[in-house]
Every structure is written in structure tokens, then in C-alpha cells.
Write a protein that holds these residues in place. Structure first.
Motif, PDB file in Angstrom:
ATOM      1  N   GLY A   7       0.847  -0.932  -0.108  1.00  0.00           N
ATOM      2  CA  GLY A   7       0.191  -0.003  -0.298  1.00  0.00           C
ATOM      3  C   GLY A   7       0.650   1.442   0.317  1.00  0.00           C
ATOM      4  N   ASP A   8       2.056   1.266   0.689  1.00  0.00           N
ATOM      5  CA  ASP A   8       2.690   2.208   0.568  1.00  0.00           C
ATOM      6  C   ASP A   8       3.990   2.395  -1.242  1.00  0.00           C
ATOM      7  N   ASN A   9       3.555   1.705  -2.164  1.00  0.00           N
ATOM      8  CA  ASN A   9       3.876   2.051  -3.643  1.00  0.00           C
ATOM      9  C   ASN A   9       3.151   3.058  -3.740  1.00  0.00           C
ATOM     10  N   GLU A  10       4.077   4.143  -4.708  1.00  0.00           N
ATOM     11  CA  GLU A  10       3.641   5.409  -4.949  1.00  0.00           C
ATOM     12  C   GLU A  10       2.337   5.147  -6.443  1.00  0.00           C
ATOM     13  N   ARG A  11       2.883   4.117  -6.963  1.00  0.00           N
ATOM     14  CA  ARG A  11       1.814   3.126  -8.082  1.00  0.00           C
ATOM     15  C   ARG A  11       0.044   3.562  -7.377  1.00  0.00           C
ATOM     16  N   ILE A  12       0.032   2.771  -7.078  1.00  0.00           N
ATOM     17  CA  ILE A  12      -0.572   2.110  -5.370  1.00  0.00           C
ATOM     18  C   ILE A  12      -1.803   3.332  -4.574  1.00  0.00           C
ATOM     19  N   VAL A  13      -0.614   3.813  -4.598  1.00  0.00           N
ATOM     20  CA  VAL A  13      -1.480   5.051  -3.501  1.00  0.00           C
ATOM     21  C   VAL A  13      -2.342   6.353  -4.861  1.00  0.00           C
ATOM     22  N   GLN A  14      -1.502   6.492  -6.140  1.00  0.00           N
ATOM     23  CA  GLN A  14      -2.188   7.232  -7.005  1.00  0.00           C
ATOM     24  C   GLN A  14      -3.277   6.395  -7.781  1.00  0.00           C
ATOM     25  N   PHE A  15      -3.604   5.298  -7.425  1.00  0.00           N
ATOM     26  CA  PHE A  15      -4.746   4.624  -7.692  1.00  0.00           C
ATOM     27  C   PHE A  15      -5.409   4.601  -7.062  1.00  0.00           C
ATOM     28  N   TYR A  16      -5.137   4.673  -5.547  1.00  0.00           N
ATOM     29  CA  TYR A  16      -6.122   5.232  -4.634  1.00  0.00           C
ATOM     30  C   TYR A  16      -7.148   6.354  -4.887  1.00  0.00           C
ATOM     31  N   GLN A  17      -6.181   7.226  -5.024  1.00  0.00           N
ATOM     32  CA  GLN A  17      -6.634   8.958  -5.248  1.00  0.00           C
ATOM     33  C   GLN A  17      -7.520   9.278  -6.279  1.00  0.00           C
ATOM     34  N   ARG A  18      -7.039   8.234  -7.181  1.00  0.00           N
ATOM     35  CA  ARG A  18      -7.988   8.483  -8.556  1.00  0.00           C
ATOM     36  C   ARG A  18      -9.515   7.835  -7.925  1.00  0.00           C
ATOM     37  N   LEU A  19      -9.529   6.913  -7.132  1.00  0.00           N
ATOM     38  CA  LEU A  19     -10.552   5.877  -7.138  1.00  0.00           C
ATOM     39  C   LEU A  19     -11.298   6.902  -5.966  1.00  0.00           C
ATOM     40  N   LYS A  20     -10.539   7.643  -5.368  1.00  0.00           N
ATOM     41  CA  LYS A  20     -11.501   8.318  -4.358  1.00  0.00           C
ATOM     42  C   LYS A  20     -11.850   9.776  -5.070  1.00  0.00           C
ATOM     43  N   GLU A  21     -11.315  10.023  -6.033  1.00  0.00           N
ATOM     44  CA  GLU A  21     -11.767  11.415  -7.186  1.00  0.00           C
ATOM     45  C   GLU A  21     -13.455  10.421  -7.678  1.00  0.00           C
ATOM     46  N   THR A  22     -13.321   9.855  -8.435  1.00  0.00           N
ATOM     47  CA  THR A  22     -14.110   9.587  -8.996  1.00  0.00           C
ATOM     48  C   THR A  22     -15.165   9.171  -8.381  1.00  0.00           C
ATOM     49  N   LEU A  23     -14.993   8.608  -6.754  1.00  0.00           N
ATOM     50  CA  LEU A  23     -16.214   8.396  -6.231  1.00  0.00           C
ATOM     51  C   LEU A  23     -16.939   9.557  -5.002  1.00  0.00           C
ATOM     52  N   ILE A  24     -15.845  10.455  -5.336  1.00  0.00           N
ATOM     53  CA  ILE A  24     -16.425  11.851  -5.280  1.00  0.00           C
ATOM     54  C   ILE A  24     -17.149  12.365  -5.990  1.00  0.00           C
ATOM     55  N   ALA A  25     -16.768  12.547  -7.625  1.00  0.00           N
ATOM     56  CA  ALA A  25     -17.378  13.329  -8.832  1.00  0.00           C
ATOM     57  C   ALA A  25     -18.620  12.494  -8.535  1.00  0.00           C
ATOM     58  N   LEU A  26     -19.165  11.376  -8.352  1.00  0.00           N
ATOM     59  CA  LEU A  26     -20.691  11.095  -8.910  1.00  0.00           C
ATOM     60  C   LEU A  26     -21.223  10.664  -7.611  1.00  0.00           C
ATOM     61  N   GLU A  27     -20.790  10.559  -6.223  1.00  0.00           N
ATOM     62  CA  GLU A  27     -22.144  11.028  -5.460  1.00  0.00           C
ATOM     63  C   GLU A  27     -22.064  12.428  -5.516  1.00  0.00           C
ATOM     64  N   SER A  28     -21.724  13.203  -6.034  1.00  0.00           N
ATOM     65  CA  SER A  28     -21.870  14.977  -6.639  1.00  0.00           C
ATOM     66  C   SER A  28     -23.344  14.514  -7.621  1.00  0.00           C
TER      67      SER A  28
END
Length: 97
Positions: A7-28
Motif C-alpha cells: 500500500g506504500d507503493n506510489e502507483r497504488i497510492v495514486q490509484f486509490y487517490q483517483r478512485l476516491k476522486e471518482t467516487l466524490i464526482a459520482l456522489e456529487s
């Protein structure tokens, strides 16, 4: 030799960040979606005044003067979106050249 991805891997962190942003946009988007009633959308006076950039008092004056069609159920006022679009189109003024 394979490398362990954690979970410390930079690519994994970026993936989860994009996933979180997508979820926020969908909820909005879902929050702003109004359900249809017989294929029509209806707005409250607060929604319409914000949409038209008018005060709610001005909207009330338009109602009182018969300028804006509306529905009243008890104390609740609703405006059919298609009626408002027609009203705007009828009152459109062409620009002078």
C-alpha cells in the motif's frame, strides 16, 4: 525475482487517490440528479431562483403577475422544467448587427 507491491507503493497510492476522486464526482452527480415524474422534471422555487439567478421574491412576483407557470400543492410550489425552457425560448431576443 518479483517485487512485492504494498500500500506504500506510489502507483497504488495514486490509484486509490483517483478512485476516491471518482467516487466524490459520482456522489456529487447523483446528489444533483432529480427524478423524473411522467418524463418531466420539476424544480422548487429555490432551485429555479438559483438557476435563473433571481431572488425568490422576484420569482414570487413573476408568479403573481402570471409570467411563470407553476404548480401548487398545499404550500409547495413546483415549476416544470420544460415550461421554464419554453418560457425562456419565447422571450429570447436576437442580437442586433
Amino acid at each position: 525475482m518479483s517485487k512485492l507491491i504494498t500500500g506504500d507503493n506510489e502507483r497504488i497510492v495514486q490509484f486509490y487517490q483517483r478512485l476516491k476522486e471518482t467516487l466524490i464526482a459520482l456522489e456529487s452527480a447523483l446528489k444533483e440528479k432529480r427524478p423524473l415524474l411522467n418524463g418531466q422534471r420539476y424544480m422548487t422555487d429555490a432551485e429555479l431562483s438559483q438557476y435563473l439567478k433571481l431572488s425568490r421574491r422576484t420569482l414570487q412576483e413573476y408568479r403573481n403577475n402570471g409570467l411563470v407557470p407553476y404548480y401548487q400543492i398545499g404550500g409547495k410550489i413546483l415549476y416544470r422544467e420544460s415550461d421554464i425552457e419554453e418560457l425562456l425560448e419565447r422571450n429570447r431576443q436576437e442580437a442586433f448587427k
